[in-house]
Design a protein around this motif. Structure first.
Motif, PDB file in Angstrom:
ATOM      1  N   UNK A  71      64.000 -11.888  -5.339  1.00 18.23           N
ATOM      2  CA  UNK A  71      63.384 -10.274  -5.571  1.00 18.23           C
ATOM      3  C   UNK A  71      64.568  -9.352  -5.330  1.00 18.23           C
ATOM      4  N   UNK A  72      65.529  -9.763  -4.296  1.00 19.24           N
ATOM      5  CA  UNK A  72      66.612  -8.938  -4.051  1.00 19.24           C
ATOM      6  C   UNK A  72      67.576  -8.902  -5.342  1.00 19.24           C
ATOM      7  N   UNK A  73      67.624 -10.017  -6.199  1.00 19.02           N
ATOM      8  CA  UNK A  73      68.735 -10.352  -7.298  1.00 19.02           C
ATOM      9  C   UNK A  73      68.148  -9.467  -8.137  1.00 19.02           C
ATOM     10  N   UNK A  74      66.687  -9.421  -8.707  1.00 10.57           N
ATOM     11  CA  UNK A  74      65.965  -8.632  -9.621  1.00 10.57           C
ATOM     12  C   UNK A  74      66.263  -7.092  -9.469  1.00 10.57           C
ATOM     13  N   UNK A  75      66.199  -6.631  -8.131  1.00 14.22           N
ATOM     14  CA  UNK A  75      66.439  -5.302  -7.624  1.00 14.22           C
ATOM     15  C   UNK A  75      67.819  -4.982  -7.881  1.00 14.22           C
ATOM     16  N   UNK A  76      68.689  -5.757  -7.870  1.00 15.96           N
ATOM     17  CA  UNK A  76      69.992  -5.596  -8.042  1.00 15.96           C
ATOM     18  C   UNK A  76      70.142  -5.408  -9.676  1.00 15.96           C
ATOM     19  N   UNK A  77      69.535  -6.350 -10.240  1.00 17.49           N
ATOM     20  CA  UNK A  77      69.739  -6.268 -11.798  1.00 17.49           C
ATOM     21  C   UNK A  77      69.168  -4.965 -12.288  1.00 17.49           C
ATOM     22  N   UNK A  78      67.963  -4.618 -11.822  1.00 16.65           N
ATOM     23  CA  UNK A  78      67.348  -3.354 -12.365  1.00 16.65           C
ATOM     24  C   UNK A  78      68.108  -2.204 -11.970  1.00 16.65           C
ATOM     25  N   UNK A  79      68.610  -2.243 -10.720  1.00 15.33           N
ATOM     26  CA  UNK A  79      69.504  -1.040 -10.482  1.00 15.33           C
ATOM     27  C   UNK A  79      70.675  -0.969 -11.485  1.00 15.33           C
ATOM     28  N   UNK A  80      71.076  -1.948 -11.798  1.00 16.20           N
ATOM     29  CA  UNK A  80      72.490  -1.777 -12.575  1.00 16.20           C
ATOM     30  C   UNK A  80      72.019  -1.181 -13.950  1.00 16.20           C
ATOM     31  N   UNK A  81      70.782  -1.791 -14.403  1.00 15.38           N
ATOM     32  CA  UNK A  81      70.255  -1.223 -15.675  1.00 15.38           C
ATOM     33  C   UNK A  81      69.994   0.315 -15.640  1.00 15.38           C
ATOM     34  N   UNK A  82      69.383   0.617 -14.414  1.00 16.87           N
ATOM     35  CA  UNK A  82      69.086   1.970 -14.291  1.00 16.87           C
ATOM     36  C   UNK A  82      70.169   2.885 -14.311  1.00 16.87           C
ATOM     37  N   UNK A  83      71.212   2.471 -13.565  1.00 19.42           N
ATOM     38  CA  UNK A  83      72.505   3.142 -13.361  1.00 19.42           C
ATOM     39  C   UNK A  83      73.260   3.198 -14.928  1.00 19.42           C
ATOM     40  N   UNK A  84      73.124   2.316 -15.747  1.00 17.86           N
ATOM     41  CA  UNK A  84      73.788   2.237 -16.909  1.00 17.86           C
ATOM     42  C   UNK A  84      73.233   2.631 -18.085  1.00 17.86           C
ATOM     43  N   UNK A  85      72.162   3.738 -17.878  1.00 14.22           N
ATOM     44  CA  UNK A  85      71.613   4.590 -18.868  1.00 14.22           C
ATOM     45  C   UNK A  85      71.867   5.945 -18.607  1.00 14.22           C
ATOM     46  N   UNK A  86      71.904   6.819 -19.515  1.00 10.90           N
ATOM     47  CA  UNK A  86      71.930   8.279 -19.284  1.00 10.90           C
ATOM     48  C   UNK A  86      70.623   8.825 -18.520  1.00 10.90           C
ATOM     49  N   UNK A  87      70.889   9.830 -18.304  1.00  8.55           N
ATOM     50  CA  UNK A  87      69.537  10.672 -17.697  1.00  8.55           C
ATOM     51  C   UNK A  87      68.490  11.020 -18.716  1.00  8.55           C
ATOM     52  N   UNK A  88      68.860  10.873 -20.015  1.00  7.28           N
ATOM     53  CA  UNK A  88      67.881  11.274 -21.221  1.00  7.28           C
ATOM     54  C   UNK A  88      67.139   9.902 -21.277  1.00  7.28           C
ATOM     55  N   UNK A  89      67.855   8.825 -21.144  1.00  8.81           N
ATOM     56  CA  UNK A  89      67.253   7.342 -21.421  1.00  8.81           C
ATOM     57  C   UNK A  89      66.514   6.915 -20.204  1.00  8.81           C
ATOM     58  N   UNK A  90      66.849   7.265 -19.001  1.00 17.48           N
ATOM     59  CA  UNK A  90      66.204   6.696 -17.946  1.00 17.48           C
ATOM     60  C   UNK A  90      64.728   6.747 -17.751  1.00 17.48           C
ATOM     61  N   UNK A  91      64.036   8.043 -18.244  1.00 14.47           N
ATOM     62  CA  UNK A  91      62.571   7.959 -18.191  1.00 14.47           C
ATOM     63  C   UNK A  91      61.749   6.889 -19.023  1.00 14.47           C
ATOM     64  N   UNK A  92      62.542   6.418 -19.869  1.00  6.48           N
ATOM     65  CA  UNK A  92      61.763   5.154 -20.677  1.00  6.48           C
ATOM     66  C   UNK A  92      61.699   4.061 -19.894  1.00  6.48           C
ATOM     67  N   UNK A  93      62.660   3.839 -18.621  1.00  2.00           N
ATOM     68  CA  UNK A  93      62.736   2.423 -18.167  1.00  2.00           C
ATOM     69  C   UNK A  93      62.219   3.001 -16.483  1.00  2.00           C
ATOM     70  N   UNK A  94      61.976   4.046 -16.111  1.00  2.00           N
ATOM     71  CA  UNK A  94      61.463   4.603 -14.961  1.00  2.00           C
ATOM     72  C   UNK A  94      60.304   3.877 -14.267  1.00  2.00           C
ATOM     73  N   UNK A  95      59.354   3.382 -14.868  1.00  2.00           N
ATOM     74  CA  UNK A  95      58.453   2.352 -14.355  1.00  2.00           C
ATOM     75  C   UNK A  95      58.310   1.055 -14.582  1.00  2.00           C
ATOM     76  N   UNK A  96      59.449   0.633 -15.046  1.00  2.86           N
ATOM     77  CA  UNK A  96      59.724  -0.692 -15.161  1.00  2.86           C
ATOM     78  C   UNK A  96      59.868  -1.323 -13.594  1.00  2.86           C
ATOM     79  N   UNK A  97      59.285  -2.442 -13.209  1.00  2.00           N
ATOM     80  CA  UNK A  97      59.470  -2.936 -11.907  1.00  2.00           C
ATOM     81  C   UNK A  97      60.126  -4.003 -11.823  1.00  2.00           C
ATOM     82  N   UNK A  98      60.813  -4.663 -13.077  1.00  2.00           N
ATOM     83  CA  UNK A  98      61.693  -5.737 -12.969  1.00  2.00           C
ATOM     84  C   UNK A  98      62.822  -5.436 -13.977  1.00  2.00           C
ATOM     85  N   UNK A  99      63.926  -6.298 -13.728  1.00  2.00           N
ATOM     86  CA  UNK A  99      64.943  -5.995 -14.778  1.00  2.00           C
ATOM     87  C   UNK A  99      64.637  -6.502 -16.063  1.00  2.00           C
ATOM     88  N   UNK A 100      63.867  -7.684 -16.078  1.00  2.00           N
ATOM     89  CA  UNK A 100      63.465  -8.068 -17.462  1.00  2.00           C
ATOM     90  C   UNK A 100      62.656  -7.145 -18.260  1.00  2.00           C
TER      91      UNK A 100
END
Length: 114
Positions: A71-100
């Motif tokens: 679960x910690x690895x998944x949170x790390x991967x999700x955080x990487x994805x969240x930080x790798x998108x612009x503020x305009x794209x972020x709302x599209x994935x804001x509710x995702x609860x896993x990296x996948x």
């Protein structure tokens, strides 16, 4: 400091353009961190027979500790994805609860089709 062995990875920021280039770079980053399988396949939840067998082989606390690590690895991967998108794209994935889930949302919206 160059060559310091820092584990900090600079991720490319996806702004809605050149998705395929961004995706290739991100896959490489996830592979280098040992997270790609988790992003690609998600968290596997063993069925009850496998879980029962595993609990017999190890203690329940060990199984719980292993799940926490995943679960910690998944949170790390999700955080990487969240930080790798612009503020305009972020709302599209804001509710995702896993990296996948986040990865698949971006893929389904921006992948050019096969």
């Amino acid at each position: 400091m160059a060559g310091s062995g820092s584990s900090e990875v600079r991720t490319p920021i996806f702004s809605g353009e050149n998705y395929e280039f961004w995706r290739i770079k991100m896959v490489t980053i996830f592979k280098s961190l040992g997270l790609w399988s988790l992003v690609e396949k998600g968290i596997s939840t063993p069925d009850s027979k496998k879980k029962k067998k595993k609990v017999e082989e190890s203690t329940e606390e060990e199984a719980d500790a292993e799940m926490i690590v995943v679960l910690m690895k998944d949170a790390k991967a999700l955080g990487i994805i969240q930080n790798a998108v612009s503020d305009q794209i972020f709302p599209r994935i804001a509710n995702a609860d896993s990296a996948k889930m986040a990865w698949n949302l971006l893929y389904s919206e921006y992948h050019g089709g096969d």
